[in-house]
Design an enzyme around this catalytic site. Structure first.
Site, PDB file in Angstrom:
ATOM      1  N   ASP A   7       0.868  -1.110   0.019  1.00  0.00           N
ATOM      2  CA  ASP A   7       0.110   0.040  -0.086  1.00  0.00           C
ATOM      3  C   ASP A   7       0.979   1.264   0.128  1.00  0.00           C
ATOM      4  O   ASP A   7       2.272   1.154   0.288  1.00  0.00           O
ATOM      5  CB  ASP A   7      -0.873  -0.222   1.245  1.00  0.00           C
ATOM      6  CG  ASP A   7      -2.029   1.148   1.374  1.00  0.00           C
ATOM      7  OD1 ASP A   7      -2.253   1.426   0.375  1.00  0.00           O
ATOM      8  OD2 ASP A   7      -2.037   1.729   2.616  1.00  0.00           O
ATOM      9  N   ASP A   9      -0.289   5.149   0.743  1.00  0.00           N
ATOM     10  CA  ASP A   9      -0.314   6.211   1.936  1.00  0.00           C
ATOM     11  C   ASP A   9      -0.608   5.617   3.206  1.00  0.00           C
ATOM     12  O   ASP A   9      -1.137   4.450   3.350  1.00  0.00           O
ATOM     13  CB  ASP A   9      -1.522   7.084   1.386  1.00  0.00           C
ATOM     14  CG  ASP A   9      -1.558   7.685   0.256  1.00  0.00           C
ATOM     15  OD1 ASP A   9      -0.469   7.708  -0.263  1.00  0.00           O
ATOM     16  OD2 ASP A   9      -2.466   8.158  -0.141  1.00  0.00           O
TER      17      ASP A   9
END
Ligand SMILES: [Zn+2]
Length: 156
Positions: A7, A9
């Protein structure tokens, strides 16, 4: 292929906890241990694949150029450290759009997964339950780390 799905952020770069949107270089910050952790994954033979939901890219609330400014800076900073991502997948939709690509749905990676032979040592690192669900949906182990903390790579 051993793949580390990651991922963006809150995991690779700081995620603002007010609007959850990194849309300027002022907000851009690589999190601690990310560079070393990614290098270690590469040393262990992993290919890096970014999978990120980005709410409403291309709309007034998140113009594409604002996204690209930060995204290109991140990829450039990593490249300068010798870190290349094999693939970068971005869902630009809002949850209410009901698209097929927003995690935990697998639409972003379906084609990629058909093209490769996914090694059992592959995994997903994220900071949300949807990342763990995504991992389950593509049949790899999921590891959750704390949002905006240090980047930890799984000890398998
Ligand atoms: Zn989508």
């Amino acid at each position: 292929m051993k793949v580390a799905f990651i991922d963006r952020d809150g995991v690779l770069i700081f995620e603002p906890q007010d609007d959850f949107q990194v849309d300027s270089l002022e907000k851009y910050r690589i999190l601690p241990d990310v560079i070393d952790g990614l290098k270690e994954l590469i040393d262990q033979g992993y290919k890096l694949v970014m999978v990120t939901n980005q709410n409403g890219i291309g709309t007034d609330s998140f113009p594409e150029e604002d996204f690209l400014l930060v995204q290109n800076k991140l990829l450039e900073d990593l490249r300068n450290e010798g870190i290349e991502f094999e693939k970068v997948f971005v869902c630009p939709h809002f949850a209410e759009d009901g698209c097929a690509c927003r995690k935990p749905k697998t639409g972003m990676v379906d084609e990629f997964l058909k093209e490769i032979d996914l090694d059992k040592a592959s995994f997903m690192i994220g900071d949300r339950d949807t990342d763990l669900q995504f991992a389950e949906n593509i049949g790899v182990r999921g590891f959750k780390i704390e949002t905006n903390s240090k980047f930890l790579i799984p000890r398998l």
